[in-house]
Design a protein around this motif. Sequence first.
Motif, PDB file in Angstrom:
ATOM      1  N   LYS A  47     -34.217 -27.980 -13.847  1.00 30.13           N
ATOM      2  CA  LYS A  47     -33.784 -29.106 -13.183  1.00 30.13           C
ATOM      3  C   LYS A  47     -34.909 -30.086 -12.929  1.00 30.13           C
ATOM      4  O   LYS A  47     -36.001 -29.636 -12.183  1.00 30.13           O
ATOM      5  CB  LYS A  47     -33.095 -28.795 -11.870  1.00 30.13           C
ATOM      6  N   ASP A 230     -28.447 -30.012  -4.502  1.00 29.66           N
ATOM      7  CA  ASP A 230     -27.573 -31.247  -4.524  1.00 29.66           C
ATOM      8  C   ASP A 230     -27.261 -31.548  -3.145  1.00 29.66           C
ATOM      9  O   ASP A 230     -26.003 -32.243  -3.059  1.00 29.66           O
ATOM     10  CB  ASP A 230     -26.651 -31.304  -5.586  1.00 29.66           C
ATOM     11  N   GLY A 232     -28.395 -33.818  -1.133  1.00 28.17           N
ATOM     12  CA  GLY A 232     -28.763 -35.230  -0.891  1.00 28.17           C
ATOM     13  C   GLY A 232     -29.894 -35.533   0.227  1.00 28.17           C
ATOM     14  O   GLY A 232     -30.227 -34.351   1.029  1.00 28.17           O
TER      15      GLY A 232
END
Length: 295
Positions: A47, A230, A232
Motif C-alpha cells: 500500500k 484508511d 483519513g
Amino acid sequence: MMWNKDPRTSRRRVIYEGAAKIIYEGPEPGTVIQYFKDDASAFNNSKKAVIAGKGVLNNRISAHLMTRLETIGIPTHFLKSINMREQLVRQLDMIPLSVVVRNIAAGPVCQRLGVKEGTILPRPVVEFYYKKAESGDALVNEDHIIAFNWLDPYELDELLAMAWRINDYLNGLFTGVGLRLVDFKLEFGRMHGEFGELYLFLADEISPDNCRLWDAQTGEKLDKDRFRHDLGGVIEAYQDVAKRLGLVPQTGIIDGGNINEQLAASLATIENDLGQERQLRSIPKGPTPGKPRKA
C-alpha cells in the motif's frame, strides 16, 4: 523553497533510497544527509501513497526527539536540521534489525497472539525483526541475533539497555502532552573509532511513522495507522503531534496539503549541540560470536 523540490534532480550522490527517506553523501567525511519524503507505505509496500507535508513534520518531530534523548545520555546520529526536509546525521554501519518496544497491544501482535487491541501489557515487550526484504522483516530472537553475528553479546546488552531507557523517557514525554505511547520502532548503527573503538548510536527517525500514539483521553490514533487502515486525516494527526510538542504554531504550517512556506521557513533550526560535544562511551569488545552469555 528548497524542501519542496524533488531532491533526485540535484547532483548530490544518493547512497540509499527507502520508502520514506533518501540518504545522500554528506558535506564532510563521516556524515550523510537524510531527506524526508512525503511517500507513505504499509504492509511491506503493498500500500503506497504520497501525503503532502508528511516529510516536513516527521523531520521536525524526529529532530526534536533525538535531541531530547541526548539529554538522558542516548547517543544519536542526529547532528542538526538543514532545512524543513533534511537533516545532517552521522554516517553509520547500520545494524540489520528493527527493535520494537510495545507498551500496549496493537497491530501485528494482536493478530499473532489473539490479544485484544488496547490491552495494557504488564511490562514492556521488546521484539526484534530482521531487516531484509526477502524475509519480510521476520521476527527473530536473541539467539538468532548472536548466532548470525548481527550483534555480539555486549552490543546486544547495550542496545537493550538503550531501548528500555528510551521507552521510559518517551513515555514520560508523551504523557506530558496528552499522548499514550503504544509502541515504537528503533534502528541502531555502529561507528568505529580510529583505534578500533566501537560506538552504538540510535539512528533512522522517531516520528508518527514509526510510533503508535493515541490521545490519552479519547484513544484517537495520531500515527501511521490512520494511513494503514484508511481512517483519513493523516496529515492532521501528524501535525497535532507536532503542535503538542511545541514544534509548530497552533495555527499549523500545513492546511489541505498546502505548506505555508514562509511560516515553515521561520521555525527555529534544531541542533544537537550536546551530541556533538559528548564524550562517547565505547562498547566493550565482545567474545567470539556465537559464544553464549553467562547467566
